[in-house]
Design an enzyme around this catalytic site. Structure first.
Site, mmCIF file in Angstrom:
data_model
loop_
_atom_site.group_PDB
_atom_site.id
_atom_site.type_symbol
_atom_site.label_atom_id
_atom_site.label_comp_id
_atom_site.label_asym_id
_atom_site.label_seq_id
_atom_site.Cartn_x
_atom_site.Cartn_y
_atom_site.Cartn_z
ATOM 1 N N SER A 253 48.396 20.374 63.371
ATOM 2 C CA SER A 253 49.492 20.214 64.318
ATOM 3 C C SER A 253 49.566 21.028 65.460
ATOM 4 O O SER A 253 50.568 21.798 65.825
ATOM 5 C CB SER A 253 51.015 20.245 63.601
ATOM 6 O OG SER A 253 51.027 19.330 62.570
ATOM 7 N N HIS B 138 66.445 23.736 57.527
ATOM 8 C CA HIS B 138 65.969 24.824 58.236
ATOM 9 C C HIS B 138 66.723 25.829 57.951
ATOM 10 O O HIS B 138 66.009 27.088 58.187
ATOM 11 C CB HIS B 138 66.365 24.314 59.680
ATOM 12 C CG HIS B 138 65.744 23.177 60.215
ATOM 13 N ND1 HIS B 138 64.127 23.016 60.098
ATOM 14 C CD2 HIS B 138 65.896 21.963 60.759
ATOM 15 C CE1 HIS B 138 63.977 21.671 60.522
ATOM 16 N NE2 HIS B 138 64.788 21.383 61.147
ATOM 17 N N LEU C 259 53.964 45.353 57.366
ATOM 18 C CA LEU C 259 53.638 44.165 57.424
ATOM 19 C C LEU C 259 53.722 43.696 58.985
ATOM 20 O O LEU C 259 54.666 43.830 59.654
ATOM 21 C CB LEU C 259 54.165 43.045 56.489
ATOM 22 C CG LEU C 259 53.908 41.509 56.819
ATOM 23 C CD1 LEU C 259 52.639 41.170 56.002
ATOM 24 C CD2 LEU C 259 54.960 40.457 56.371
ATOM 25 N N ASP D 6 56.555 23.703 56.726
ATOM 26 C CA ASP D 6 56.795 22.172 57.035
ATOM 27 C C ASP D 6 57.586 21.831 55.695
ATOM 28 O O ASP D 6 57.579 22.526 54.674
ATOM 29 C CB ASP D 6 55.497 21.584 56.897
ATOM 30 C CG ASP D 6 55.697 20.138 57.488
ATOM 31 O OD1 ASP D 6 56.808 19.729 58.087
ATOM 32 O OD2 ASP D 6 54.677 19.340 57.290
ATOM 33 N N GLY D 7 58.427 20.957 55.833
ATOM 34 C CA GLY D 7 59.176 20.162 54.895
ATOM 35 C C GLY D 7 60.586 20.571 54.700
ATOM 36 O O GLY D 7 61.374 20.137 53.708
#
Length: 234
Positions: A188, A29, A123, A12-13
């Protein structure tokens, strides 16, 4: 320090970070997308096995058309470079969400990166695209209801394990820690079922500026939590 096996992050942000710098939202973005590899590398170095990132929600379609279009192009472009990145970092990539709403070319890109990276053993990165937890649970419920209607499943046999196995995350362990950047303190519509016993960590740092040090702070806070599943506190 105890390292969480699975960390889920709400990225977010991006837009607010860009606005503070006098730049358009799409710039945020773009920088945020570039930061994904940095945090994946940091997570792997710390010993985190699974990382799940919320990239585009089912509600994000309500944003301005120009922003949605730019986000879709950015995500598709990111997945294109992911093949090289995944192999370089021995990283396995999965995508969860209702991908059938996406452009056919985008869907093919998703299948390609999942196939190519499936042999990697480092990962495990899961990217949520066109994902909403309520939508996910409804889709799972429909699968089970169809099996019941066809007579291949007894409704009495449905339990938590079976329901989990019909979610998008059927092959992932539930997150131990959920991080949300940029100061907001809500889920959210993100992994509502899977986060039932997860620890939450909220930071004011916006995603484009989120660093390895910030991830370490989150893990340190996680270590100070008393994780007693189902315990009754006095």
């Amino acid at each position: 320090m105890k390292i969480p096996r699975h960390v889920a992050i709400i990225l977010d942000g991006n837009g607010r970070w860009a606005k503070e710098k006098g730049m358009p939202r799409n710039y945020g973005h773009t920088v945020g997308a570039k930061n994904v590899e940095n945090i994946c590398k940091a997570a792997h170095e710390m010993g985190i096995e699974y990382l799940t990132m919320y990239a585009f929600s089912t509600e994000n379609w309500k944003r301005p058309e120009s922003e949605v279009s730019a986000l879709m192009k950015l995500l598709e472009g990111y997945l294109k470079t992911c093949i090289k990145t995944a192999n370089k970092n021995n990283m396995r990539i999965r995508v969860i969400g209702e991908i059938h709403r996406l452009d056919p070319k985008f869907q093919e890109r998703i299948r390609e990166v999942e196939k190519v990276s499936s042999v990697n053993t480092g990962l495990n990165l899961t990217i949520a695209i066109n994902y909403g937890s309520r939508d996910e649970m409804i889709r799972a419920t429909k699968k089970l209801a169809k099996a019941c209607a066809e007579g291949t499943l007894n409704p009495e046999d449905i339990d938590e394990k079976m329901f989990s196995e019909n979610l998008d995350t059927f092959d992932l362990p539930d997150p131990d820690l959920m991080i949300r950047t940029s100061g907001e303190q809500r889920l959210s519509n993100y992994l509502l079922w899977q986060l039932a016993y997860s620890e939450f960590y909220f930071t004011p740092v916006p995603w484009p500026a989120f660093s390895k040090a910030d991830l370490e702070d989150a893990v340190e806070a996680y270590n100070h939590r008393d994780r007693r599943y189902g315990a009754i506190t006095e």
